[in-house]
Design a protein around this motif. Structure first.
Motif: not given
Ligand SMILES: O=C(O)C[C@H]1NC(=O)NC1=O
Length: 244
Positions: A111-117
């Motif tokens: 599982x991965x997490x996303x970091x965006x703006x």
């Protein structure tokens, strides 16, 4: 020699340079990176409206790249704007950085997490997770709540927020990897991977290696069926540029 066109869909020259340098750093010795952005359009892409505008510029650059005979195209914006339209227009492979980063993350984590703006673009990442079939792989999505172009303001504030959010995700989400959700974060992945001890994946670098693989395998966009070249018809006004 593999020539890869890397398209920053927004018109920020500084971000195009950041993206081009990250692509060059990832490229193999036989690859040449052509980093470009649309001649006109939107300075940053922070929602559906921006994406629609940017997509036309992406398609213009795809047409130019095809005329130059490039071996692959990368759409270096986390919304992958214009991806399927670009695949109809292109002969070579076309890869979006969101799909590239997501694919790579599933190879090294469950599982991965996303970091965006900006928080308002989280829905765009969610839609892509659904479209690409990765929703069940994504532990959580986070936004640093800063505009895209703060990544290029030289203050380092955005970069610090990205690092904080990555650390928080690792602590709270039960994720095994992080996907950086912006082309302008491409230069942060390697240092964050080393510092945080988990795979922090940048879609620009991931897409470069995927295009190289496809090119070396002799695989290019299928022109049978859905991704055949667009039906020919006389386009008018500003779109005449696309007429054969
Ligand atoms: O969707 C985002 O937040 C990031 C996206 N916008 C942009 O101008 N380049 C990007 O990668």
């Amino acid at each position: 020699r593999i020539r890869i066109q890397v398209i920053n869909p927004n018109t920020c020259q500084a971000m195009t340079k950041t993206i081009g340098m990250a692509a060059q750093a990832a490229a193999g010795p036989d690859s040449e990176i052509l980093a470009v952005c649309p001649s006109e359009g939107v300075p940053s892409i922070e929602g559906h409206f921006d994406e629609a505008i940017a997509a036309v510029g992406v398609l213009e650059q795809i047409k130019i790249g095809r005329e130059q005979g490039v071996d692959g195209h990368i759409i270096a914006c986390f919304g992958d704007p214009g991806l399927m339209a670009a695949r109809e227009l292109a002969q070579a492979p076309v890869i979006g950085i969101a799909e590239a980063a997501m694919h790579m993350a599933t190879l090294v984590s469950t599982r991965f997490s996303i970091v965006t703006t900006l928080p308002r673009t989280l829905i765009i990442a969610r839609h892509l997770l659904q479209l690409y079939g990765f929703s069940h792989h994504c532990a959580a999505l986070h936004a640093i709540d800063l505009p895209v172009l703060t990544l290029e303001d030289g203050s380092g504030a955005a970069q610090r927020k990205v690092r904080e959010r990555c650390m928080q995700a690792i602590k709270e989400d039960g994720c095994g990897a992080i996907v950086l959700g912006c082309g302008g974060m491409a230069d942060l992945a390697r240092a964050l991977t080393l510092e945080l001890g988990v795979p922090v994946i940048d879609g620009v670098s991931a897409a470069v290696k995927m295009v190289e693989s496809l090119a070396e395998l002799g695989l290019s966009t299928s022109k049978l069926g859905d991704l055949a070249y667009p039906e020919s018809k006389p386009l008018s006004g500003k779109f005449q540029v696309f007429n054969p």
